[in-house]
Scaffold this motif. Structure first.
Motif, PDB file in Angstrom:
ATOM      1  N   GLU A  74       0.835  -1.216   0.000  1.00  0.00           N
ATOM      2  CA  GLU A  74       0.000   0.000   0.000  1.00  0.00           C
ATOM      3  C   GLU A  74       0.864   1.258   0.000  1.00  0.00           C
ATOM      4  N   GLN A  75       2.092   1.122   0.494  1.00  0.00           N
ATOM      5  CA  GLN A  75       2.977   2.301   0.542  1.00  0.00           C
ATOM      6  C   GLN A  75       4.025   2.256  -0.563  1.00  0.00           C
ATOM      7  N   ASN A  76       4.086   1.148  -1.281  1.00  0.00           N
ATOM      8  CA  ASN A  76       5.110   0.950  -2.315  1.00  0.00           C
ATOM      9  C   ASN A  76       6.502   1.265  -1.758  1.00  0.00           C
ATOM     10  N   SER A  77       6.758   0.834  -0.535  1.00  0.00           N
ATOM     11  CA  SER A  77       8.018   1.162   0.153  1.00  0.00           C
ATOM     12  C   SER A  77       8.560  -0.061   0.876  1.00  0.00           C
ATOM     13  N   ARG A 104       8.920   9.754   2.775  1.00  0.00           N
ATOM     14  CA  ARG A 104       9.000   8.882   3.956  1.00  0.00           C
ATOM     15  C   ARG A 104      10.426   8.801   4.495  1.00  0.00           C
ATOM     16  N   ARG A 105      11.280   9.764   4.119  1.00  0.00           N
ATOM     17  CA  ARG A 105      12.707   9.665   4.447  1.00  0.00           C
ATOM     18  C   ARG A 105      12.989   9.601   5.942  1.00  0.00           C
ATOM     19  N   ASN A 106      12.111  10.195   6.747  1.00  0.00           N
ATOM     20  CA  ASN A 106      12.325  10.120   8.199  1.00  0.00           C
ATOM     21  C   ASN A 106      11.372   9.130   8.856  1.00  0.00           C
ATOM     22  N   LYS A 107      10.557   8.419   8.029  1.00  0.00           N
ATOM     23  CA  LYS A 107       9.553   7.519   8.611  1.00  0.00           C
ATOM     24  C   LYS A 107       9.773   6.068   8.211  1.00  0.00           C
ATOM     25  N   TYR A 108      10.192   5.831   6.968  1.00  0.00           N
ATOM     26  CA  TYR A 108      10.273   4.428   6.557  1.00  0.00           C
ATOM     27  C   TYR A 108      11.501   4.178   5.680  1.00  0.00           C
ATOM     28  N   TRP A 109      12.645   4.690   6.113  1.00  0.00           N
ATOM     29  CA  TRP A 109      13.922   4.367   5.488  1.00  0.00           C
ATOM     30  C   TRP A 109      14.788   3.700   6.559  1.00  0.00           C
ATOM     31  N   PRO A 110      15.658   2.781   6.147  1.00  0.00           N
ATOM     32  CA  PRO A 110      16.564   2.187   7.143  1.00  0.00           C
ATOM     33  C   PRO A 110      17.673   3.175   7.515  1.00  0.00           C
ATOM     34  N   ASN A 111      17.355   4.088   8.405  1.00  0.00           N
ATOM     35  CA  ASN A 111      18.318   5.130   8.786  1.00  0.00           C
ATOM     36  C   ASN A 111      19.191   4.719   9.966  1.00  0.00           C
ATOM     37  N   CYS A 123      21.568   8.597  -0.116  1.00  0.00           N
ATOM     38  CA  CYS A 123      20.319   8.331  -0.862  1.00  0.00           C
ATOM     39  C   CYS A 123      19.562   9.631  -1.116  1.00  0.00           C
ATOM     40  N   LEU A 124      19.508  10.475  -0.098  1.00  0.00           N
ATOM     41  CA  LEU A 124      18.789  11.741  -0.243  1.00  0.00           C
ATOM     42  C   LEU A 124      19.402  12.599  -1.355  1.00  0.00           C
ATOM     43  N   ASN A 125      20.741  12.729  -1.323  1.00  0.00           N
ATOM     44  CA  ASN A 125      21.413  13.538  -2.346  1.00  0.00           C
ATOM     45  C   ASN A 125      21.192  12.952  -3.729  1.00  0.00           C
ATOM     46  N   PHE A 126      21.238  11.623  -3.804  1.00  0.00           N
ATOM     47  CA  PHE A 126      21.077  10.988  -5.114  1.00  0.00           C
ATOM     48  C   PHE A 126      19.665  11.211  -5.649  1.00  0.00           C
ATOM     49  N   MET A 127      18.689  11.121  -4.759  1.00  0.00           N
ATOM     50  CA  MET A 127      17.310  11.366  -5.191  1.00  0.00           C
ATOM     51  C   MET A 127      17.144  12.816  -5.650  1.00  0.00           C
ATOM     52  N   GLU A 128      17.786  13.733  -4.952  1.00  0.00           N
ATOM     53  CA  GLU A 128      17.646  15.146  -5.339  1.00  0.00           C
ATOM     54  C   GLU A 128      18.295  15.410  -6.699  1.00  0.00           C
ATOM     55  N   CYS A 163       4.517  13.686  -2.153  1.00  0.00           N
ATOM     56  CA  CYS A 163       4.980  13.379  -3.512  1.00  0.00           C
ATOM     57  C   CYS A 163       5.443  11.924  -3.563  1.00  0.00           C
ATOM     58  N   LEU A 164       4.957  11.170  -4.549  1.00  0.00           N
ATOM     59  CA  LEU A 164       5.140   9.706  -4.540  1.00  0.00           C
ATOM     60  C   LEU A 164       6.399   9.230  -5.264  1.00  0.00           C
ATOM     61  N   SER A 165       7.252  10.148  -5.703  1.00  0.00           N
ATOM     62  CA  SER A 165       8.469   9.723  -6.417  1.00  0.00           C
ATOM     63  C   SER A 165       9.307   8.809  -5.531  1.00  0.00           C
ATOM     64  N   THR A 166       9.875   7.778  -6.155  1.00  0.00           N
ATOM     65  CA  THR A 166      10.476   6.661  -5.407  1.00  0.00           C
ATOM     66  C   THR A 166      11.804   6.250  -6.035  1.00  0.00           C
ATOM     67  N   MET A 167      12.788   5.998  -5.187  1.00  0.00           N
ATOM     68  CA  MET A 167      14.028   5.393  -5.696  1.00  0.00           C
ATOM     69  C   MET A 167      14.013   3.912  -5.348  1.00  0.00           C
ATOM     70  N   ARG A 168      14.445   3.116  -6.310  1.00  0.00           N
ATOM     71  CA  ARG A 168      14.496   1.679  -6.059  1.00  0.00           C
ATOM     72  C   ARG A 168      15.914   1.167  -6.290  1.00  0.00           C
ATOM     73  N   LEU A 169      16.484   0.568  -5.248  1.00  0.00           N
ATOM     74  CA  LEU A 169      17.778  -0.102  -5.399  1.00  0.00           C
ATOM     75  C   LEU A 169      17.484  -1.558  -5.708  1.00  0.00           C
ATOM     76  N   LEU A 170      18.131  -2.099  -6.726  1.00  0.00           N
ATOM     77  CA  LEU A 170      17.860  -3.490  -7.126  1.00  0.00           C
ATOM     78  C   LEU A 170      19.143  -4.299  -7.140  1.00  0.00           C
ATOM     79  N   ARG A 171      19.020  -5.556  -6.725  1.00  0.00           N
ATOM     80  CA  ARG A 171      20.156  -6.483  -6.831  1.00  0.00           C
ATOM     81  C   ARG A 171      19.629  -7.849  -7.258  1.00  0.00           C
ATOM     82  N   TYR A 172      20.013  -8.229  -8.466  1.00  0.00           N
ATOM     83  CA  TYR A 172      19.633  -9.544  -8.997  1.00  0.00           C
ATOM     84  C   TYR A 172      20.702 -10.528  -8.528  1.00  0.00           C
TER      85      TYR A 172
END
Ligand SMILES: O=C(O)CCC(=O)C(=O)O
Ligand SMILES: [Fe+2]
Length: 317
Positions: A74-77, A104-111, A123-128, A163-172
């Protein structure tokens, strides 16, 4: 094999070459839907390399630590492993991923990762930086569609708490010694349901393929001929998402794409990629200039897409 080329567009001297770059971007969006950007200022090659190094450290953490922020649909996070089932394959992609929403940077990130204290800031700088580049491209698309130049930057304003913009880190996964047991696709064929995706790949991590030829905003690919998009660190693969295809009344194409598993004699090591998904604020109406596609709010659009993409459905015969 389809020989349609994926255009390469240089962003050198963006401000003085805006008109020429704009023509190339619009032509690529209309005729292909995928393009490769080079010579961008932000995110620089160094920023991209640092982000990949951080992502590698993150995925090397024990699963119990990553599982402290599990993926919430529901949060896509959050973090998932072997859990995203693509409708086109009906099986889970052999990968893990972490989705981070800016608001959700202060609510649902592994900080609270003691081994990588720089996680939050990097991550924040990269998203910006990714946001900055995305808005440059979207300002050109806005004008082409007859909207004011700032139309998309207002719709995707990161300073709002929704704002719903999202960064996704992926590892196959590394598939050394396991190629024959693994599915054929590292990521099954899909379109992105966002507005615009910036995809960062790493040299050596080939496998991404796109299916040009999608002519309408429908559920499955029209053609079945695939073109490889090379992986090179520092370059940025950009694709139009479904929301922008709808918003442009099908003028800009959102293509099916997938990640092929390596051949037995190919690079069997883990493959990293990073995606920045531009998604508007929830109340924003996705409605094109001619009204061809049914108007929906971004929040309706995304919840329909999450339904479709996070449970198996039947593909075309
Ligand atoms: O890993 C890649 O290269 C593609 C990922 C992708 O298409 C996605 O997550 O939507
Ligand atoms: Fe994708």
């Amino acid at each position: 094999m389809n020989i349609r080329q994926i255009p390469r567009i240089s962003l050198r001297d963006f401000d003085t070459r805006r008109c020429q770059i704009g023509k190339e971007l619009i032509e690529a969006a209309e005729n292909v839907g995928f393009f490769i950007l080079v010579d961008q200022q932000r995110p620089s090659k160094q920023e991209i390399e640092e982000m990949f190094a951080l992502s590698t450290k993150y995925f090397a953490l024990p699963d119990q630590i990553k599982a402290r922020y599990p993926f919430i649909r529901e949060q896509n996070s959050g973090w998932e492993k072997n859990a995203q089932i693509r409708p086109s394959t009906g099986v889970a992609d052999p990968k893990e991923s972490l989705q981070l929403q800016y608001f959700r940077r202060n609510k649902y990130w592994p900080n609270d990762l003691s081994d990588i204290p720089q996680f939050h800031e990097t991550c924040l700088n990269f998203m910006e930086s990714s946001q900055d580049l995305s808005m440059k491209i979207l300002s050109i698309f806005a004008v082409a569609l007859g909207f004011p130049q700032t139309f998309f930057s207002e719709a995707h304003d990161l300073s709002f708490e929704d704002c719903l913009s999202t960064m996704r880190l992926l590892r196959y996964h590394d598939v050394t010694g396991k190629v024959s047991e693994m599915p054929q696709w590292r990521a099954g064929a899909h379109t992105d349901f966002d507005v615009l995706t910036l995809l960062f790949q790493e040299t050596g991590g080939d496998g991404l393929e796109v299916c040009p030829g999608r002519e309408a905003h429908t559920n499955f690919a029209v053609g079945d001929e695939w073109t490889a998009v090379p992986a090179r660190t520092g370059e940025i693969t950009v694709n139009i998402g479904d929301m922008l295809m709808a918003w442009s009344d099908d003028r800009f194409k959102s293509l099916y794409h997938r990640v092929k598993a390596p051949e037995p004699n190919g690079n069997l090591k883990a493959r990293n990629s990073i995606a920045y998904f531009n998604q508007p604020r929830p109340h924003v109406r996705i409605e094109g200039p001619t009204g061809k596609c049914r108007a929906l709010t971004a929040s309706q659009y995304i919840s329909n897409a999450m339904e479709r993409y996070y449970r198996p459905t039947k593909g075309p015969e």
